[in-house]
Each structure stands twice: as structure tokens, then as C-alpha cells.
Scaffold this active site. Structure first.
Site, PDB file in Angstrom:
ATOM      1  CE  LYS A 157      12.029  -3.101  -0.875  1.00 58.17           C
ATOM      2  NZ  LYS A 157      12.834  -1.923  -0.493  1.00 58.17           N
TER       3      LYS A 157
ATOM      4  NE  ARG B  62      12.337   4.470   3.569  1.00 56.77           N
ATOM      5  CZ  ARG B  62      12.487   3.669   2.531  1.00 56.77           C
ATOM      6  NH1 ARG B  62      11.562   3.638   1.583  1.00 56.77           N
ATOM      7  NH2 ARG B  62      13.549   2.912   2.391  1.00 56.77           N
TER       8      ARG B  62
ATOM      9  CE1 TYR C  98     -19.114  -0.995 -15.497  1.00 58.00           C
ATOM     10  CE2 TYR C  98     -16.877  -1.860 -15.594  1.00 58.00           C
ATOM     11  CZ  TYR C  98     -18.225  -2.029 -15.320  1.00 58.00           C
ATOM     12  OH  TYR C  98     -18.668  -3.240 -14.882  1.00 58.00           O
TER      13      TYR C  98
ATOM     14  CG  MET D 154     -12.719  -6.860 -10.866  1.00 52.29           C
ATOM     15  SD  MET D 154     -14.067  -7.299  -9.762  1.00 52.29           S
ATOM     16  CE  MET D 154     -14.416  -5.727  -8.981  1.00 52.29           C
TER      17      MET D 154
HETATM   18  C1  PLP Z   1      13.939  -1.639  -1.300  1.00 48.78           C
HETATM   19  C2  PLP Z   1      15.231  -1.187  -0.780  1.00 48.78           C
HETATM   20  C3  PLP Z   1      16.404  -1.351  -1.530  1.00 48.78           C
HETATM   21  C4  PLP Z   1      16.390  -1.804  -2.963  1.00 48.78           C
HETATM   22  O1  PLP Z   1      16.003  -0.730  -3.783  1.00 48.78           O
HETATM   23  P1  PLP Z   1      16.105  -0.860  -5.376  1.00 48.78           P
HETATM   24  O2  PLP Z   1      15.866   0.507  -5.869  1.00 48.78           O
HETATM   25  O3  PLP Z   1      14.999  -1.792  -5.780  1.00 48.78           O
HETATM   26  O4  PLP Z   1      17.434  -1.415  -5.684  1.00 48.78           O
HETATM   27  C5  PLP Z   1      17.599  -1.014  -0.949  1.00 48.78           C
HETATM   28  N1  PLP Z   1      17.652  -0.544   0.310  1.00 48.78           N
HETATM   29  C6  PLP Z   1      16.561  -0.357   1.058  1.00 48.78           C
HETATM   30  C7  PLP Z   1      16.690   0.172   2.433  1.00 48.78           C
HETATM   31  C8  PLP Z   1      15.307  -0.660   0.544  1.00 48.78           C
HETATM   32  O5  PLP Z   1      14.209  -0.464   1.271  1.00 48.78           O
END
Ligand code: PLP
Length: 381
Positions: free
Chosen positions: A42, A140, A272, A320
Site C-alpha cells: 500500500k 479502527r 530560518y 524547502m
Molecule cells: C499497513 C498494514 C499492515 C502492514 O503493517 P507493517 O507494520 O508495515 O507490517 C498490515 N495490516 C494492515 C491492516 C495494515 O493496514
């Protein structure tokens, strides 16, 4: 490949696919026998690039891939990537026909989505694989544990639906001292056992991510099941407490070159906000990387970069497109054009994504996502 934000040819982001493959092997060695791996790609593979990473993981034998949303799964299918692809964020009902046509496996919690998947399966004449997300304590996504058994029976009655697993996610995996992971895994194990006793096979269920792979919770589901591995494949740790559980290699590195080397007089204010004042006459280097390149501004006055194999502290605020580093004590004095490593190895020294994340008050995940989104990627290995 889409055009990237930074045209600066001195800045180079590399992705080491051989390291990715080595990390997969190192993690597989920790999993219980028969456990399959879903490589989590992802968010553009945590900034490493969806397609190159997905292709390499498939070639290295992962049994599945996991993306966030349907469009990512669609991209993989268009590029000819076959096999199981989980959609970790599920789908909306109106996406069901495309998701089923693409043969993706959404992880869902909403009855309306399952009904839409069933309808799409019937009109397309192919089964809709899907999974049920259970909230075992992360608060969640997912249905409450006490709804699962009833829901499984209702879903079994929906024509065309092929429910292949229960899915849950641990809030504190990777920390061996965590009681939360123990509680969540116990709930999950009990549910899966009860569901299987009622005849639901759920062979592709999954509970653990990287944290649970490195530090298995007491009630890890036995095979058949999947581990959903993300950050460990990219060489990061899900939790500092998991340090030393596996030998991992950094996959992403980011290098630049000194744009300027200058002498600051004692009392000179740097960058800055004048947040750093040279305590004495000091050699400074200017690096053409800033927060628009994905380098965290929160690293101001905290991080360091490698020059000449030595750590050069960041002085003043990250700008930046520019960051100032302290070259005092580095012999011989670095020169304009010399290599600067912001992430990765230089000689024997290295800066990991975990280290850079720690300096910036964040985690490796955010570091690689940000750098990967802002730079053109070069692949090796
Ligand atoms: C992102 C995610 C993972 C992977 O998590 P890692 O800590 O990067 O291994 C696994 N399961 C779900 C539901 C996630 O959203």
C-alpha cells in the site's frame, strides 16, 4: 513513471530490490511452518514504488499482495500481476463490480458491501472473494467480536460470496512487553476456533503484521493463515522494542552532494529563525535537500548526514530545498560536490530509516513514504 517533484540531479533516491528480497527471506525464517506471506505494498509500497516492489515480491514467492484501495489493485492487475490481492481498506458498494471483475479480495466489515459483492458476483458469473475485518482492540476498522459468528452465517447465505478469512490488526505488535497484543490475539484465536467449529474454514485468515511476525503474540493463529508483512520487508522496525529480532537491510537510500562549503564566524546564526548559533568559527556544508524533497523539517537541529564516512549534524532549520550541516572535525575538509548520505550507507557508517525517523520524532514508515513520494526512484539489485 510519473514526473517527480525534484529535478535536482544531485539528489538520488535508490531502491535496493535485492535487500527487499533478503528481508523477505529473513522474515519468513521467523514464521511458523505453513504460514503464508502477504507482501504489503500500500501507499506506493511505502514510497518504494508499487509495481517494481510488487513484481519483485511475487518473483521472490510471496503468496499474496496487500494494497490499500481498489485502484492500486487495479493497477497491479493491468500490469499482469496475478494471484491473491487483499484490499486492506475494503471497498464501497459501488466499487463491487470492478473489484469482483478484477478478482481482488476486499477486507470488509459492512453488510451492504458484502451484499453488493454478492450481487456483482451473480451478474458477472464469478465468485467474489472477500474477508471479514474484526476489531479485536485497535478501534479502527472492523465489526465487534460478538457480531462475528452471526455475521458469518448470514454471509454464508449470500450467493457468489466466498469468504476466505477473518482479519484483525494488532495495535501494539512488536513490543514483547505488550499486554494489548496478548489480549487481541486471544480474542482472535477464540473467534477463529469457534468459527471453524461451525464449519467456516477461513483458511486465509490473518492477524499479524511486521510486529507480530518479529514478536509473535502468545495466541498467534496457526496455519493455514497469512502474515501481512510491510515495514520489515523495507528494512524498518515496527517498534524499537523489536530490535535484534531479525537482520534487516535498508531498502531505500537517499544521497546528495554538497552544494556549498563555507566558514561561519563564531556567533553566526544559521538558517530560518536563527535557531542555531555557531559557538566558534565553524565549517558548514549546504546540502540541496529540504522538506519539499521529503526530508523531514522536524529533523531541524536533530538529524545528521554522512559526509566522508562521518556524521555531520544538521544545524538550524531544514528549509524547502536546502539544509545546513556541520563539517567540523571531518578530515579532510569535504569539498563542494562531495557525496552526502541522508539515508543509507557510506563506507562502514549508515543511517537507517528508523534512525532518521527517530531524529525527526516519527517512524521509518513516514520517512520512506515522504522521500519516495517526492523523488524519482532508481532501482538496483
Ligand atoms: C499497513 C498494514 C499492515 C502492514 O503493517 P507493517 O507494520 O508495515 O507490517 C498490515 N495490516 C494492515 C491492516 C495494515 O493496514
Amino acid at each position: 513513471m510519473s514526473p517527480r517533484l525534484t529535478p535536482n540531479p544531485d539528489n538520488r533516491l535508490s531502491v535496493d530490490l535485492a535487500a527487499l528480497e533478503a528481508n523477505l527471506a529473513a522474515c519468513r525464517a521467523l514464521l511458523s511452518p505453513g504460514m503464508r506471506v502477504a507482501g504489503v505494498v500500500k501507499a506506493d509500497a511505502y514510497g518504494h514504488g508499487l509495481l517494481p516492489v510488487a513484481r519483485r515480491l511475487k518473483a521472490a514467492g510471496v503468496e499474496a499482495l496487500a494494497v490499500g484501495v481498489a485502484s492500486e489493485g487495479r493497477r497491479l492487475r493491468r500490469e499482469g500481476i496475478a494471484g491473491e490481492i487483499f484490499l486492506l481498506m475494503g471497498a464501497r458498494p459501488e466499487q463491487a463490480p470492478q473489484v469482483v471483475a478484477d478478482g481482488l479480495t476486499p477486507v470488509c466489515a459492512d453488510l451492504a458491501v458484502f451484499q453488493a459483492l454478492s450481487a456483482a458476483a451473480q451478474s458477472l458469473g464469478r465468485p467474489a472473494t472477500c474477508q471479514l475485518k474484526v476489531d479485536t482492540g485497535m478501534s479502527r476498522l472492523g465489526v465487534a467480536p460478538d457480531q462475528v459468528l452471526d455475521l458469518l452465517d448470514r454471509l454464508a447465505a449470500l450467493p457468489g460470496l466466498r469468504l476466505t478469512g477473518l482479519v484483525s490488526h494488532l495495535a501494539t505488535a512488536g513490543d514483547p512487553a505488550s499486554d494489548q497484543a496478548r489480549r487481541q490475539s486471544a480474542i482472535f484465536a477464540e473467534l477463529l476456533g469457534a468459527a471453524r467449529a461451525k464449519g467456516h474454514v477461513l483458511a486465509d485468515s490473518s492477524l499479524v503484521g511486521s510486529g507480530g511476525a518479529l514478536v509473535p503474540p502468545p495466541a498467534s493463529p496457526a496455519a493455514p493463515a497469512y502474515a501481512r508483512l510491510g515495514i520489515v520487508l523495507y528494512g524498518g522496525l515496527p517498534d524499537p522494542a523489536a530490535t535484534g529480532r531479525a537482520t534487516l537491510r535498508g531498502v531505500m537510500s537517499y544521497r546528495s552532494r554538497l552544494l556549498a562549503v563555507r566558514r561561519a564566524r563564531a556567533g553566526a546564526a544559521v538558517s530560518y529563525g536563527a535557531t542555531w548559533i555557531a559557538p566558534r568559527d565553524t565549517w558548514l556544508g549546504v546540502v540541496p535537500v529540504g522538506y519539499s524533497d521529503g526530508y523531514p523539517r522536524a529533523a531541524s537541529n536533530r538529524a545528521a548526514m554522512l559526509v566522508g564516512g562521518r556524521l555531520a549534524p544538521v544545524r538550524g532549520r531544514v528549509c524547502m530545498n536546502l539544509t545546513v550541516i556541520d563539517l567540523e572535525g571531518i578530515e579532510p575538509l569535504p569539498r563542494v560536490g562531495d557525496e552526502v548520505v541522508l539515508l543509507g550507507n557510506q563506507g562502514q557508517a549508515a543511517i537507517s530509516a528508523d534512525q532518521l525517523g527517530d531524529w525527526a520524532g516519527t517512524i521509518s514508515y513516514e520517512i520512506t513514504c515522504a522521500l519516495g513520494a517526492a523523488n524519482r526512484r532508481h532501482y538496483q539489485g
